[in-house]
Design a protein around this motif. Structure first.
Motif, mmCIF file in Angstrom:
data_model
loop_
_atom_site.group_PDB
_atom_site.id
_atom_site.type_symbol
_atom_site.label_atom_id
_atom_site.label_comp_id
_atom_site.label_asym_id
_atom_site.label_seq_id
_atom_site.Cartn_x
_atom_site.Cartn_y
_atom_site.Cartn_z
ATOM 1 N N ALA A 1 1.198 -1.704 0.142
ATOM 2 C CA ALA A 1 0.036 0.160 0.284
ATOM 3 C C ALA A 1 0.915 1.158 0.071
ATOM 4 C CB ALA A 1 -1.097 -0.210 1.136
ATOM 5 N N ILE A 2 0.456 2.412 -1.040
ATOM 6 C CA ILE A 2 1.451 3.524 -0.742
ATOM 7 C C ILE A 2 0.351 4.707 -0.208
ATOM 8 C CG2 ILE A 2 2.479 4.697 -2.573
ATOM 9 C CD1 ILE A 2 3.223 1.800 -3.057
ATOM 10 N N ALA A 3 0.758 5.146 0.973
ATOM 11 C CA ALA A 3 0.329 6.286 1.302
ATOM 12 C C ALA A 3 0.964 7.093 0.842
ATOM 13 C CB ALA A 3 0.253 6.498 2.972
ATOM 14 N N GLY A 4 -0.106 8.864 -0.103
ATOM 15 C CA GLY A 4 -0.179 9.648 -0.162
ATOM 16 C C GLY A 4 0.792 9.184 -1.364
ATOM 17 N N GLY A 5 0.183 7.789 -2.820
ATOM 18 C CA GLY A 5 0.390 7.921 -3.666
ATOM 19 C C GLY A 5 0.605 8.797 -4.795
ATOM 20 N N SER A 6 -0.153 9.897 -4.600
ATOM 21 C CA SER A 6 -0.107 10.614 -5.936
ATOM 22 C C SER A 6 0.860 11.711 -6.221
ATOM 23 C CB SER A 6 -1.460 11.719 -5.911
ATOM 24 O OG SER A 6 -1.818 12.730 -4.619
ATOM 25 N N GLY A 7 1.666 11.819 -4.755
ATOM 26 C CA GLY A 7 3.086 12.700 -5.126
ATOM 27 C C GLY A 7 4.100 12.411 -5.811
ATOM 28 N N GLN A 8 4.988 12.683 -6.059
ATOM 29 C CA GLN A 8 6.116 12.655 -7.204
ATOM 30 C C GLN A 8 7.082 12.025 -6.460
ATOM 31 O OE1 GLN A 8 7.213 17.038 -7.288
ATOM 32 N NE2 GLN A 8 6.042 17.541 -8.112
ATOM 33 N N VAL A 9 7.510 11.893 -5.381
ATOM 34 C CA VAL A 9 8.541 10.427 -5.263
ATOM 35 C C VAL A 9 7.687 9.551 -5.110
ATOM 36 C CG1 VAL A 9 10.224 9.577 -3.419
ATOM 37 C CG2 VAL A 9 9.558 12.270 -3.620
ATOM 38 N N ALA A 10 6.699 9.097 -4.356
ATOM 39 C CA ALA A 10 6.000 8.302 -5.034
ATOM 40 C C ALA A 10 5.347 7.605 -5.826
ATOM 41 C CB ALA A 10 4.137 8.015 -3.573
ATOM 42 N N ASP B 1 18.710 14.544 -8.650
ATOM 43 C CA ASP B 1 18.299 15.412 -9.234
ATOM 44 C C ASP B 1 17.938 17.215 -9.853
ATOM 45 O OD1 ASP B 1 16.425 12.470 -11.256
ATOM 46 O OD2 ASP B 1 17.409 12.749 -8.768
ATOM 47 N N TYR B 2 17.898 17.778 -8.019
ATOM 48 C CA TYR B 2 17.662 18.794 -7.640
ATOM 49 C C TYR B 2 18.748 19.481 -8.610
ATOM 50 C CZ TYR B 2 13.758 17.916 -4.523
ATOM 51 O OH TYR B 2 12.424 17.342 -4.841
ATOM 52 N N LEU B 3 20.093 19.022 -8.572
ATOM 53 C CA LEU B 3 21.580 19.973 -9.154
ATOM 54 C C LEU B 3 21.319 20.116 -10.845
ATOM 55 C CD1 LEU B 3 22.141 19.263 -7.018
ATOM 56 C CD2 LEU B 3 24.394 18.470 -7.211
ATOM 57 N N ALA B 4 19.843 19.484 -11.147
ATOM 58 C CA ALA B 4 19.956 19.661 -12.634
ATOM 59 C C ALA B 4 18.426 20.835 -12.729
ATOM 60 C CB ALA B 4 19.509 18.280 -13.321
ATOM 61 N N PHE B 5 18.022 21.532 -11.858
ATOM 62 C CA PHE B 5 17.362 22.448 -12.240
ATOM 63 C C PHE B 5 18.245 23.706 -13.247
ATOM 64 C CE2 PHE B 5 15.758 26.731 -11.335
ATOM 65 C CZ PHE B 5 14.359 26.611 -10.704
ATOM 66 N N PRO B 6 17.105 24.181 -13.437
ATOM 67 C CA PRO B 6 15.333 23.838 -14.644
ATOM 68 C C PRO B 6 15.193 22.930 -15.309
ATOM 69 C CG PRO B 6 16.651 25.205 -15.251
ATOM 70 C CD PRO B 6 17.415 24.879 -14.867
ATOM 71 N N LEU C 1 9.512 13.634 -10.673
ATOM 72 C CA LEU C 1 9.914 14.768 -9.316
ATOM 73 C C LEU C 1 10.508 16.210 -10.824
ATOM 74 C CD1 LEU C 1 11.068 14.694 -6.815
ATOM 75 C CD2 LEU C 1 13.482 14.819 -8.260
ATOM 76 N N THR C 2 9.452 16.499 -9.937
ATOM 77 C CA THR C 2 9.496 18.450 -10.489
ATOM 78 C C THR C 2 10.577 19.255 -10.024
ATOM 79 O OG1 THR C 2 7.495 19.137 -10.537
ATOM 80 C CG2 THR C 2 8.787 20.796 -10.619
ATOM 81 N N PRO C 3 11.849 19.885 -10.658
ATOM 82 C CA PRO C 3 13.193 19.946 -10.260
ATOM 83 C C PRO C 3 13.217 21.085 -9.289
ATOM 84 C CG PRO C 3 13.034 20.057 -12.686
ATOM 85 C CD PRO C 3 11.400 19.791 -12.198
ATOM 86 N N HIS D 1 5.113 22.542 -4.094
ATOM 87 C CA HIS D 1 3.739 22.572 -4.619
ATOM 88 C C HIS D 1 3.050 22.253 -3.502
ATOM 89 C CE1 HIS D 1 2.396 18.552 -4.191
ATOM 90 N NE2 HIS D 1 3.884 18.099 -5.016
ATOM 91 N N ALA D 2 3.233 21.902 -2.603
ATOM 92 C CA ALA D 2 2.484 21.719 -1.552
ATOM 93 C C ALA D 2 2.450 22.894 -0.856
ATOM 94 C CB ALA D 2 3.141 20.445 -0.575
ATOM 95 N N VAL D 3 3.265 23.709 -1.028
ATOM 96 C CA VAL D 3 3.204 25.563 -0.552
ATOM 97 C C VAL D 3 3.140 26.408 -0.582
ATOM 98 C CG1 VAL D 3 4.995 27.439 0.498
ATOM 99 C CG2 VAL D 3 6.092 25.070 0.253
ATOM 100 N N SER D 4 1.735 27.547 -0.154
ATOM 101 C CA SER D 4 1.129 27.865 -0.562
ATOM 102 C C SER D 4 2.199 29.048 -0.974
ATOM 103 C CB SER D 4 0.332 28.895 0.587
ATOM 104 O OG SER D 4 0.657 29.419 1.816
ATOM 105 N N ASP D 5 1.434 30.558 -1.820
ATOM 106 C CA ASP D 5 2.100 31.611 -1.967
ATOM 107 C C ASP D 5 2.589 32.182 -1.609
ATOM 108 O OD1 ASP D 5 2.059 30.818 -4.818
ATOM 109 O OD2 ASP D 5 0.064 31.801 -5.020
ATOM 110 N N GLU D 6 1.439 32.245 0.082
ATOM 111 C CA GLU D 6 1.507 33.602 0.896
ATOM 112 C C GLU D 6 3.513 32.964 2.381
ATOM 113 O OE1 GLU D 6 -1.445 31.849 0.350
ATOM 114 O OE2 GLU D 6 -2.082 33.686 -0.599
#
Length: 320
Positions: free
Chosen positions: A5-14, A148-153, A160-162, A263-268
């Motif tokens: 079972a994968i909880a939070g299965g719609s997330g990028q790493v998942a 992968d993050y060192l390949a940003f953007p 996985l989003t950069p 993406h989970a963080v609001s603009d504020e």
């Protein structure tokens, strides 16, 4: 074959991990999600999508009946008080789940990184429920920073989003803590390698999972990361040094900072969190937080991890 079972299965790493499990073609997979399956999302054969309410512990328990391994990718920033993961743990125990992996997938320690403190509280809860007897086997998958993050953007994996880091290969610059370039260590592991290791760990049947599941793709100090960046990018990096005392005071006296927010963080919340992340990663790196252990490497000694330099050389080849 076991039920996973994968909880939070719609997330990028998942989703990266799900792809690795599907490729192995060995297990029955159930994706647990707060939301209905998107119309655009077509799952592979053998994958079940189940909508769950993490506040409904009895229903969670029923949803987990027959599950052997539960992998949590619940986003900490969206789980105040870690209520969802605590309920998952209780439901897993009630349903007789054998193995559990909480939502980790990053640094070895949470020191000086308050946005990750929930990870530590979940580990304490796991120790608490297992205090009298080992009712739930668990491991903490800790790969350090995604290579992968060192390949940003530039995106280097399917899902996985950069994100930006203190090592800005795109602009040939980096932030380091003064007098710590040689002793601050960063573990760099590609998300593909992490997913492959998790898939192997699900198959593992030669004993219990180690409580800490360090995954060490590459282990480099800051000076080595920067030197690698200069070779890959073909020019010297502009290095800005920050003082420990400024970081401890919450100050970031630099000409640039992080801009790409999760993406989970609001603009504020974005501006304050980005500064906190930058300060926290720098300060925690001087205390060993990103120097992952290698339990999973030793468990699967035949697995070959992507070399950081080879990986990034392919990404940046021919790019300005």
């Amino acid at each position: 074959m076991v039920k996973v079972a994968i909880a939070g299965g719609s997330g990028q790493v998942a989703r990266e991990v799900i792809d690795a499990l599907v490729a192995a073609n060995k297990h029955e997979i159930t994706i647990l999600s707060r939301k209905a399956q998107p119309i655009s999302n077509t799952t592979a054969p053998g994958i079940k999508w189940q909508v769950v309410d993490y506040n409904d512990k009895p229903a969670l328990t029923e949803a987990l009946r027959g599950t052997h391994t539960l992998l949590s990718f619940v986003q900490l920033l969206s789980d105040p008080g870690e209520k969802s993961q605590r309920n998952l743990i209780d439901a897993a125990i009630g349903a007789g789940v054998k193995r559990f992996a909480p939502s980790e997938y990053g640094s070895k320690s949470t020191i000086d990184m308050p946005w990750t403190y929930g990870k530590g509280r979940i580990v304490e809860y796991l120790k608490e429920v297992n205090a009298k007897s080992n009712v739930l086997e668990y491991t903490l998958f800790q790969p350090g920073l995604f290579l992968d993050y060192l390949a940003f953007p530039h995106q280097t994996s399917a899902h996985l989003t950069p994100l930006q880091t203190i090592f800005d290969f795109a602009n040939r610059r980096a932030l380091v803590v003064a007098n710590h370039a040689d002793d601050a260590v960063m573990t760099l592991t590609s998300v593909k390698d992490l997913a492959a290791i998790i898939a192997r760990a699900v198959d593992y049947d030669c004993g219990r999972w180690p409580a800490t599941g360090g995954v060490r793709g590459n282990r480099l100090n800051f000076a080595q990361v920067i030197a690698m960046g200069e070779r890959v990018r073909g020019r010297p990096f502009k290095i800005e040094k920050v003082k420990v005392e400024d970081l401890e005071a919450g100050e970031l006296n630099t000409s640039w900072g992080l801009e790409a927010v999760h993406h989970a963080v609001s603009d504020e919340e974005a501006s304050a969190l980005l500064k906190a992340v930058c300060v926290g990663v720098l300060l925690s790196s001087t205390k060993g937080a990103w120097d992952s252990s290698d339990e999973m490497n030793r468990l699967f000694p035949d697995y070959e991890f992507a070399s950081a330099e080879s990986f990034l050389a392919k990404v940046w080849e021919g790019k300005e």
